[in-house]
Design a protein around this motif. Structure first.
Motif, mmCIF file in Angstrom:
data_model
loop_
_atom_site.group_PDB
_atom_site.id
_atom_site.type_symbol
_atom_site.label_atom_id
_atom_site.label_comp_id
_atom_site.label_asym_id
_atom_site.label_seq_id
_atom_site.Cartn_x
_atom_site.Cartn_y
_atom_site.Cartn_z
ATOM 1 N N VAL A 87 0.866 -1.179 0.000
ATOM 2 C CA VAL A 87 0.000 0.000 0.000
ATOM 3 C C VAL A 87 0.899 1.224 0.000
ATOM 4 N N ASP A 88 0.577 2.201 -0.853
ATOM 5 C CA ASP A 88 1.363 3.433 -0.946
ATOM 6 C C ASP A 88 0.449 4.639 -0.754
ATOM 7 N N LEU A 89 0.888 5.548 0.099
ATOM 8 C CA LEU A 89 0.162 6.800 0.273
ATOM 9 C C LEU A 89 0.397 7.716 -0.923
ATOM 10 N N THR A 90 -0.632 8.411 -1.358
ATOM 11 C CA THR A 90 -0.490 9.409 -2.412
ATOM 12 C C THR A 90 -0.170 10.763 -1.780
ATOM 13 N N ASP A 91 0.158 11.730 -2.631
ATOM 14 C CA ASP A 91 0.420 13.076 -2.111
ATOM 15 C C ASP A 91 -0.818 13.638 -1.420
ATOM 16 N N ALA A 92 -2.000 13.337 -2.002
ATOM 17 C CA ALA A 92 -3.236 13.789 -1.373
ATOM 18 C C ALA A 92 -3.429 13.135 -0.010
ATOM 19 N N GLY A 93 -3.023 11.890 0.108
ATOM 20 C CA GLY A 93 -3.141 11.194 1.384
ATOM 21 C C GLY A 93 -2.229 11.784 2.437
ATOM 22 N N ARG A 94 -1.004 12.150 2.042
ATOM 23 C CA ARG A 94 -0.086 12.759 3.002
ATOM 24 C C ARG A 94 -0.601 14.126 3.456
ATOM 25 N N LEU A 135 3.170 4.584 10.305
ATOM 26 C CA LEU A 135 2.153 3.941 11.137
ATOM 27 C C LEU A 135 0.827 3.790 10.397
ATOM 28 N N VAL A 136 0.419 4.821 9.680
ATOM 29 C CA VAL A 136 -0.856 4.752 8.968
ATOM 30 C C VAL A 136 -0.757 3.795 7.784
ATOM 31 N N THR A 137 0.384 3.783 7.107
ATOM 32 C CA THR A 137 0.559 2.829 6.005
ATOM 33 C C THR A 137 0.463 1.396 6.511
ATOM 34 N N GLN A 138 1.057 1.116 7.660
ATOM 35 C CA GLN A 138 0.958 -0.229 8.241
ATOM 36 C C GLN A 138 -0.486 -0.559 8.593
ATOM 37 N N ALA A 139 -1.226 0.441 9.105
ATOM 38 C CA ALA A 139 -2.642 0.222 9.416
ATOM 39 C C ALA A 139 -3.446 -0.044 8.149
ATOM 40 N N LEU A 140 -3.096 0.636 7.052
ATOM 41 C CA LEU A 140 -3.789 0.398 5.785
ATOM 42 C C LEU A 140 -3.469 -0.979 5.222
ATOM 43 N N VAL A 141 -2.234 -1.404 5.376
ATOM 44 C CA VAL A 141 -1.856 -2.757 4.950
ATOM 45 C C VAL A 141 -2.672 -3.788 5.724
ATOM 46 N N ALA A 142 -2.796 -3.598 7.028
ATOM 47 C CA ALA A 142 -3.583 -4.520 7.849
ATOM 48 C C ALA A 142 -5.038 -4.551 7.410
ATOM 49 N N ARG A 143 -5.586 -3.394 7.007
ATOM 50 C CA ARG A 143 -6.996 -3.329 6.631
ATOM 51 C C ARG A 143 -7.253 -3.850 5.223
ATOM 52 N N GLU A 144 -6.377 -3.536 4.280
ATOM 53 C CA GLU A 144 -6.622 -3.846 2.875
ATOM 54 C C GLU A 144 -6.097 -5.212 2.445
ATOM 55 N N LEU A 145 -5.014 -5.687 3.060
ATOM 56 C CA LEU A 145 -4.342 -6.886 2.564
ATOM 57 C C LEU A 145 -4.435 -8.086 3.497
ATOM 58 N N TYR A 146 -4.843 -7.882 4.739
ATOM 59 C CA TYR A 146 -4.928 -8.980 5.704
ATOM 60 C C TYR A 146 -6.353 -9.035 6.248
ATOM 61 N N LEU A 181 3.387 -5.123 11.933
ATOM 62 C CA LEU A 181 2.170 -5.541 11.243
ATOM 63 C C LEU A 181 1.241 -6.302 12.178
ATOM 64 N N HIS A 182 1.791 -7.171 13.029
ATOM 65 C CA HIS A 182 0.952 -7.943 13.946
ATOM 66 C C HIS A 182 0.201 -6.997 14.888
ATOM 67 N N GLN A 183 0.887 -5.970 15.369
ATOM 68 C CA GLN A 183 0.243 -5.012 16.265
ATOM 69 C C GLN A 183 -0.831 -4.206 15.524
ATOM 70 N N ALA A 184 -0.583 -3.901 14.243
ATOM 71 C CA ALA A 184 -1.568 -3.171 13.448
ATOM 72 C C ALA A 184 -2.834 -3.991 13.244
#
Length: 686
Positions: A337-344, A367-378, A411-414
């Protein structure tokens, strides 16, 4: 540190690992262990320019065992074994002692092997009443030569391994028969135990509940049945107990007397359980060596509650305020997962109302990218389950829970924060090793499985294991119906449930294979709606795995299972089922590898039984989503509308190939990382 254990008759081909003084048991009173420093073999480093050469060498090794030559060798074993049927028990004892002495002296010529296999085959007949087929002898022959035998499901791999294990057990270094779960280890040891006893060999079993003393005694036996997980973690625990010095003087250990037990022997040598890594005979070798290859074995210290838990909870809340496609992009193929400029910019706006900790752009983005990975990919019931208030990882290849495993780098904590669970601190790594590196430490490796041909190049390049296909004893008569394709998962599952209802009315047993826990539960609900009695086998409901699978061949039985579908347990057809056409296996989607599909289909049509395999697939299957969803799905929908099913078959083949190559690349990267660790931390492995 690794030591090499030797016997008095050691000819230089001893086991690798940590050598412990043998316990005073009946299995070890005749052994005298002399530990000394030993440098374990390095991982096989294959340069890019040498890959083609490596492939040719592996092909040449496989070609050495032509089917005609192999069958001729097995026929000689069977002929000699049949002549032993006339021998008395005393005369057979003399033949056993002759074979044992030849093995102890290191004789590996064809004559000695033929005699040893013939003796073991006759012992099998007299103790458990089985006469091994020529094809089983062929499988044992190639395993004794350090190869991996591909034998179809139901061909008797459990007893086949008995031939190889007995010969290697006679050598005196200890042979490890590796299985995929505790039930199979215990069952196989009990089944073959009378054979080994007749051959003068001792057998040990290591289970999850085994205590250190019981493990020590089991490893001291001639043959030890154990799971891959127990084996590798015992190795790591022994490594923690061993001293940190790069070399150990054998003279120092020999000078330790019974009256001076406060020396090195008291400190560490009595605490380790393994006596070396000499021979590994791996059942379901593709599952252990390929599917588990990217899973590191780690012993870590529990960290308790994470002091930074609140940050993970906040990051999970921030992730909910971002929109996919606008604030971040999801790459399913690269699993990132990659944040866009708009996301930053959006995060910077939100951070103004948060504590100062969130003012750092890099910190909050990570931290937010890891949270997005947890939500979108796991996803729950796909990549993990929640049990006893914690997250438990599910192996995507086998559908089993990986007990005690954690994702790394937060990732586990996320994931825990996403599920609203207590966030635990990351474990401090005390010892680790990859499955690939661990099994490379064995001096001798061999194995058997029903599906290895697709990964034959990797088996050779990583483990130096040529894959040899063994013919079936009876012709395979399983029917494969053409795949059926649907636009979406809902219509596909309804069609599967209707097909099961149709088959159930005829009395034919059905095994439904699903990719995830969630899919198996969804299929179960559809069957309940149609009042179809069934049983479910997945990572959540796994207590009676062997019983469920063994009963899956009874008339009218319906079983829903993930990939864990009881590997190692045969599905025996009930009375009258063969006349109905045998077991029907229904795959609800294609897997990342054709090898996994073959594992599921192999549950039907064992030992010449009739059987049938069917596949239902849809355009939103995980395989399609992960392999370039937009262009591939667009082509598939056009093809589906025009009914150009040949194009569909090609695109699915392409998706499987891409997924398999991606996984192979990951395993290659793990191998390179192992090599780097060996170079960077060379002192630790001397």
């Amino acid at each position: 540190m690794a030591l090499r254990a030797r016997t008095q008759n050691d000819g230089g081909d001893g086991p690798v690992g940590v050598a412990a003084p043998a316990p005073t048991t009946a299995a070890s009173t005749q052994r005298l262990w002399r530990p000394f420093s030993y440098r374990p073999p390095r991982p096989h480093e294959v340069k890019e320019l040498d890959r083609y050469n490596e492939t040719l060498i592996g092909a040449a090794r496989r070609a050495m065992w032509s089917r005609r030559r192999l069958r001729a060798a097995a026929d000689r074993v069977v002929h000699l074994s049949d002549s032993f049927m006339r021998l008395s028990e005393a005369a057979l004892d003399e033949e056993i002692e002759t074979a044992r002495e030849a093995a102890r002296r290191g004789r590996r010529d064809h004559e000695a092997r033929t005699h040893a296999f013939a003796v073991v085959r006759e012992a099998v007949r007299r103790t458990i009443g089985l006469r091994l087929f020529v094809e089983q002898v062929m499988g044992a022959w190639v395993m004794e030569d350090g190869c991996l035998a591909e034998m179809a499901t139901g061909e008797g791999k459990t007893v086949t391994a008995c031939l190889t294990a007995a010969v290697q057990g006679w050598m005196g270094y200890g042979a490890h028969v590796v299985t995929v779960n505790d039930y199979l280890a215990r069952r196989d040891a009990e089944l073959n135990g009378p054979v080994y006893k007749r051959l003068g060999l001792s057998v040990g079993v290591v289970q999850d509940q085994s205590r250190p003393g019981e493990r020590l005694e089991a490893y001291a036996r001639d043959i030890t049945y154990i799971t891959d997980q127990q084996l590798i973690f015992d190795y790591l625990r022994d490594k923690l107990h061993a001293p940190l010095q790069p070399r150990v003087s054998s003279l120092l250990l020999d000078e330790v007397t019974d009256t001076a037990m406060s020396g090195p022997r008291e400190l560490w040598t009595n605490r380790i359980v393994q006596r070396g890594l000499y021979s590994a005979i791996i059942d379901e070798a593709d599952s252990v060596l390929i599917d588990q290859a990217t899973t590191p074995a780690i012993i870590g210290a529990e960290g308790g509650e994470d002091k930074s838990a609140q940050y993970y909870y906040t990051a999970a809340e921030l992730a909910l305020k971002l929109r996919r496609g606008e604030h971040y992009a999801v790459d399913l193929q690269q699993h990132r997962v990659d944040l866009t400029d708009a996301g930053r910019e959006r995060l910077a706006e939100i951070a103004d109302a948060l504590p100062p900790f969130w003012s750092g752009p890099r910190r909050r983005a990570e931290l937010v990218t890891q949270a997005l990975v947890a939500r979108e990919l796991y996803h729950l019931e796909d990549h993990y389950i929640v049990r006893d208030g914690d997250v438990h990882i599910v192996d995507p290849q086998t559908g089993r829970v990986l007990e005690g495993r954690q994702w790394q780098l937060g990732l586990h904590q996320a994931v825990q924060a996403k599920e609203g669970l207590k966030v635990t601190a990351a474990r401090e790594t005390m010892a680790r090793i990859s499955y690939q590196r661990f099994f490379q430490l064995y001096r001798r490796r061999s194995g058997m499985t029903g599906t290895a041909w697709e990964v034959r190049k990797e088996m050779w390049s990583i483990y130096r294991l040529p894959v040899v296909r063994i013919p079936t004893h009876k012709p395979m008569i399983r029917r494969h119906l053409p795949d059926r394709m649907f636009l979406d998962r809902e219509s596909k599952f309804r069609a599967v449930a209707d097909r099961v209802a149709q088959l159930n009315r005829t009395g034919r047993p059905v095994l439904i294979g699903t990719r995830s826990v969630e899919a198996s539960e969804a299929m179960s609900r559809l069957l309940d709606e149609r009042a179809i009695a069934h049983r479910v086998l997945n990572a959540v409901r796994h207590e009676e795995e062997a019983v469920i699978v063994a009963a899956a061949g009874k008339p009218g039985a319906v079983t829903v299972a993930t990939n864990m579908a009881g590997r190692g347990t045969d599905i025996i057809l009930g009375p009258g089922v063969a006349d109905l056409g045998g077991l029907v296996v229904i795959a609800t989607e294609r897997h990342d590898s054709r090898r996994i599909d073959r594992q599921l289909f192999g549950r039907a049509g064992r030992q010449g039984d009739p059987g049938q395999a069917e596949t239902f697939r849809s355009l939103d299957d995980a395989l399609i989503r992960q392999c370039g969803i937009r262009p591939l799905a667009r082509l598939l929908r056009r093809s589906f509308a025009a009914r150009r099913l040949r194009l569909d078959a090609f695109l699915w083949w392409h998706a499987q190939r891409a997924a398999s190559r991606r996984q192979a690349l990951t395993r290659q990267m793990i191998s390179k990382a192992d090599l780097w660790f060996d170079r960077a931390l060379y002192f630790e492995n001397r």
